[in-house]
Design a protein around this motif. Structure first.
Motif, PDB file in Angstrom:
ATOM      1  N   THR A 120       0.826  -1.203   0.000  1.00 42.44           N
ATOM      2  CA  THR A 120       0.000   0.000   0.000  1.00 42.44           C
ATOM      3  C   THR A 120       0.864   1.259   0.000  1.00 42.44           C
ATOM      4  N   GLU A 121       0.252   2.370  -0.304  1.00 37.84           N
ATOM      5  CA  GLU A 121       0.979   3.636  -0.257  1.00 37.84           C
ATOM      6  C   GLU A 121       1.070   4.118   1.194  1.00 37.84           C
ATOM      7  N   TRP A 122      -0.057   4.204   1.880  1.00 37.10           N
ATOM      8  CA  TRP A 122      -0.133   4.614   3.288  1.00 37.10           C
ATOM      9  C   TRP A 122      -1.033   3.642   4.028  1.00 37.10           C
ATOM     10  N   ALA A 123      -0.758   3.427   5.297  1.00 35.92           N
ATOM     11  CA  ALA A 123      -1.633   2.609   6.140  1.00 35.92           C
ATOM     12  C   ALA A 123      -1.772   3.297   7.492  1.00 35.92           C
ATOM     13  N   GLU A 124      -2.946   3.185   8.070  1.00 37.05           N
ATOM     14  CA  GLU A 124      -3.167   3.756   9.393  1.00 37.05           C
ATOM     15  C   GLU A 124      -2.630   2.819  10.465  1.00 37.05           C
ATOM     16  N   PHE A 125      -2.165   3.426  11.533  1.00 37.31           N
ATOM     17  CA  PHE A 125      -1.615   2.682  12.655  1.00 37.31           C
ATOM     18  C   PHE A 125      -2.582   1.588  13.107  1.00 37.31           C
ATOM     19  N   ALA A 126      -3.838   1.951  13.282  1.00 40.82           N
ATOM     20  CA  ALA A 126      -4.830   0.980  13.779  1.00 40.82           C
ATOM     21  C   ALA A 126      -4.990  -0.201  12.823  1.00 40.82           C
ATOM     22  N   PHE A 127      -4.927   0.054  11.528  1.00 41.77           N
ATOM     23  CA  PHE A 127      -5.037  -1.023  10.544  1.00 41.77           C
ATOM     24  C   PHE A 127      -3.857  -1.989  10.670  1.00 41.77           C
ATOM     25  N   SER A 173       4.317   0.368  18.104  1.00 37.15           N
ATOM     26  CA  SER A 173       5.040   1.642  18.202  1.00 37.15           C
ATOM     27  C   SER A 173       6.546   1.414  18.245  1.00 37.15           C
ATOM     28  N   LYS A 174       6.972   0.441  19.020  1.00 34.28           N
ATOM     29  CA  LYS A 174       8.398   0.146  19.142  1.00 34.28           C
ATOM     30  C   LYS A 174       8.981  -0.278  17.790  1.00 34.28           C
ATOM     31  N   GLN A 175       8.284  -1.146  17.081  1.00 36.00           N
ATOM     32  CA  GLN A 175       8.779  -1.609  15.782  1.00 36.00           C
ATOM     33  C   GLN A 175       8.795  -0.478  14.750  1.00 36.00           C
ATOM     34  N   GLU A 198      13.733   5.058  12.485  1.00 35.45           N
ATOM     35  CA  GLU A 198      15.108   5.500  12.752  1.00 35.45           C
ATOM     36  C   GLU A 198      16.069   5.051  11.654  1.00 35.45           C
ATOM     37  N   ALA A 199      15.790   3.900  11.043  1.00 36.90           N
ATOM     38  CA  ALA A 199      16.637   3.387   9.958  1.00 36.90           C
ATOM     39  C   ALA A 199      16.336   4.066   8.632  1.00 36.90           C
ATOM     40  N   GLY A 200      15.301   4.892   8.611  1.00 38.77           N
ATOM     41  CA  GLY A 200      14.928   5.578   7.381  1.00 38.77           C
ATOM     42  C   GLY A 200      14.045   4.736   6.472  1.00 38.77           C
ATOM     43  N   TYR A 201      13.484   3.655   7.005  1.00 41.58           N
ATOM     44  CA  TYR A 201      12.652   2.751   6.213  1.00 41.58           C
ATOM     45  C   TYR A 201      11.184   3.170   6.183  1.00 41.58           C
ATOM     46  N   LEU A 202      10.757   3.975   7.156  1.00 38.37           N
ATOM     47  CA  LEU A 202       9.360   4.392   7.248  1.00 38.37           C
ATOM     48  C   LEU A 202       9.249   5.895   7.401  1.00 38.37           C
ATOM     49  N   GLU A 203       8.098   6.385   6.974  1.00 34.44           N
ATOM     50  CA  GLU A 203       7.704   7.763   7.256  1.00 34.44           C
ATOM     51  C   GLU A 203       6.401   7.684   8.038  1.00 34.44           C
ATOM     52  N   LEU A 204       6.326   8.424   9.143  1.00 39.12           N
ATOM     53  CA  LEU A 204       5.113   8.486   9.952  1.00 39.12           C
ATOM     54  C   LEU A 204       4.555   9.891   9.885  1.00 39.12           C
ATOM     55  N   ARG A 205       3.241   9.976   9.732  1.00 32.33           N
ATOM     56  CA  ARG A 205       2.550  11.272   9.741  1.00 32.33           C
ATOM     57  C   ARG A 205       1.440  11.223  10.764  1.00 32.33           C
ATOM     58  N   LYS A 206       1.430  12.207  11.621  1.00 28.07           N
ATOM     59  CA  LYS A 206       0.352  12.332  12.607  1.00 28.07           C
ATOM     60  C   LYS A 206      -0.618  13.375  12.078  1.00 28.07           C
ATOM     61  N   GLU A 207      -1.886  12.995  12.005  1.00 26.55           N
ATOM     62  CA  GLU A 207      -2.913  13.885  11.460  1.00 26.55           C
ATOM     63  C   GLU A 207      -4.027  14.076  12.471  1.00 26.55           C
ATOM     64  N   GLY A 208      -4.669  15.225  12.395  1.00 28.80           N
ATOM     65  CA  GLY A 208      -5.788  15.511  13.279  1.00 28.80           C
ATOM     66  C   GLY A 208      -5.299  15.951  14.640  1.00 28.80           C
ATOM     67  N   GLY A 209      -6.255  16.029  15.564  1.00 25.93           N
ATOM     68  CA  GLY A 209      -5.906  16.451  16.904  1.00 25.93           C
ATOM     69  C   GLY A 209      -6.810  15.811  17.931  1.00 25.93           C
ATOM     70  N   GLY A 210      -6.386  15.870  19.169  1.00 25.51           N
ATOM     71  CA  GLY A 210      -7.187  15.330  20.261  1.00 25.51           C
ATOM     72  C   GLY A 210      -7.442  13.837  20.096  1.00 25.51           C
ATOM     73  N   ARG A 256      -0.427   7.814  10.338  1.00 24.85           N
ATOM     74  CA  ARG A 256      -0.347   7.088   9.064  1.00 24.85           C
ATOM     75  C   ARG A 256       1.117   6.742   8.812  1.00 24.85           C
ATOM     76  N   VAL A 257       1.315   5.599   8.163  1.00 26.15           N
ATOM     77  CA  VAL A 257       2.664   5.074   7.969  1.00 26.15           C
ATOM     78  C   VAL A 257       2.841   4.657   6.523  1.00 26.15           C
ATOM     79  N   ARG A 258       4.050   4.876   5.997  1.00 28.71           N
ATOM     80  CA  ARG A 258       4.367   4.371   4.663  1.00 28.71           C
ATOM     81  C   ARG A 258       5.843   4.011   4.606  1.00 28.71           C
ATOM     82  N   LEU A 259       6.174   3.125   3.675  1.00 27.42           N
ATOM     83  CA  LEU A 259       7.569   2.804   3.409  1.00 27.42           C
ATOM     84  C   LEU A 259       8.196   3.943   2.622  1.00 27.42           C
TER      85      LEU A 259
END
Length: 127
Positions: A26-33, A46-48, A54-66, A72-75
């Motif tokens: 997939t392009e992006w996946a949600e943490f919960a998924f 979260s640990k994984q 840290e290795a540069g293998y993933l990009e994480l984006r936090k969206e919304g608030g509260g 969201r996560v992507r390779l």
């Protein structure tokens, strides 16, 4: 047998390999998924994700608030390349084992036949 090029010790542990495999589809996946798909706790995932980020293998984006905040996560390109290389290395290991087993079993069959014949002659001579 030496470790094939592309084998990635960081990706190889089962949980990380599962995460990266899922993200590779997939392009992006949600943490919960990801969490629910892999039956992981929030903290284990979260640990994984942190290790892979840290290795540069993933990009994480936090969206919304509260309470509606989502992660969201992507390779990354680096992560996809590492995953592709690791999969190729695993295939090389499997193929090497298959060809070694085929060669080994043919050799075993060839060397076992004379021994069986000798055993049979020994038994017949003892009668």
């Amino acid at each position: 047998m030496s470790t094939p090029a592309g084998f990635d010790e960081l990706i190889h542990p089962a949980t990380r390999l599962s995460v990266v495999s899922l993200l590779a589809t997939t392009e992006w996946a949600e943490f919960a998924f990801i969490r629910d798909s892999l039956s992981l706790s929030d903290s284990a995932l979260s640990k994984q994700l942190h290790t892979l980020e840290e290795a540069g293998y993933l990009e994480l984006r936090k969206e919304g608030g509260g309470r509606r905040r989502r992660t969201r996560v992507r390779l990354t390109e680096r992560g996809r390349a590492a995953f592709d290389g690791h999969v190729a290395a695993l295939r090389a290991i499997v193929e090497g084992a298959r060809s070694g087993a085929a060669t080994g079993s043919a050799a075993d069959e060839g060397s076992a036949a004379p021994a069986a014949g000798a055993h049979q002659r020994h038994v017949e001579a003892g009668r």
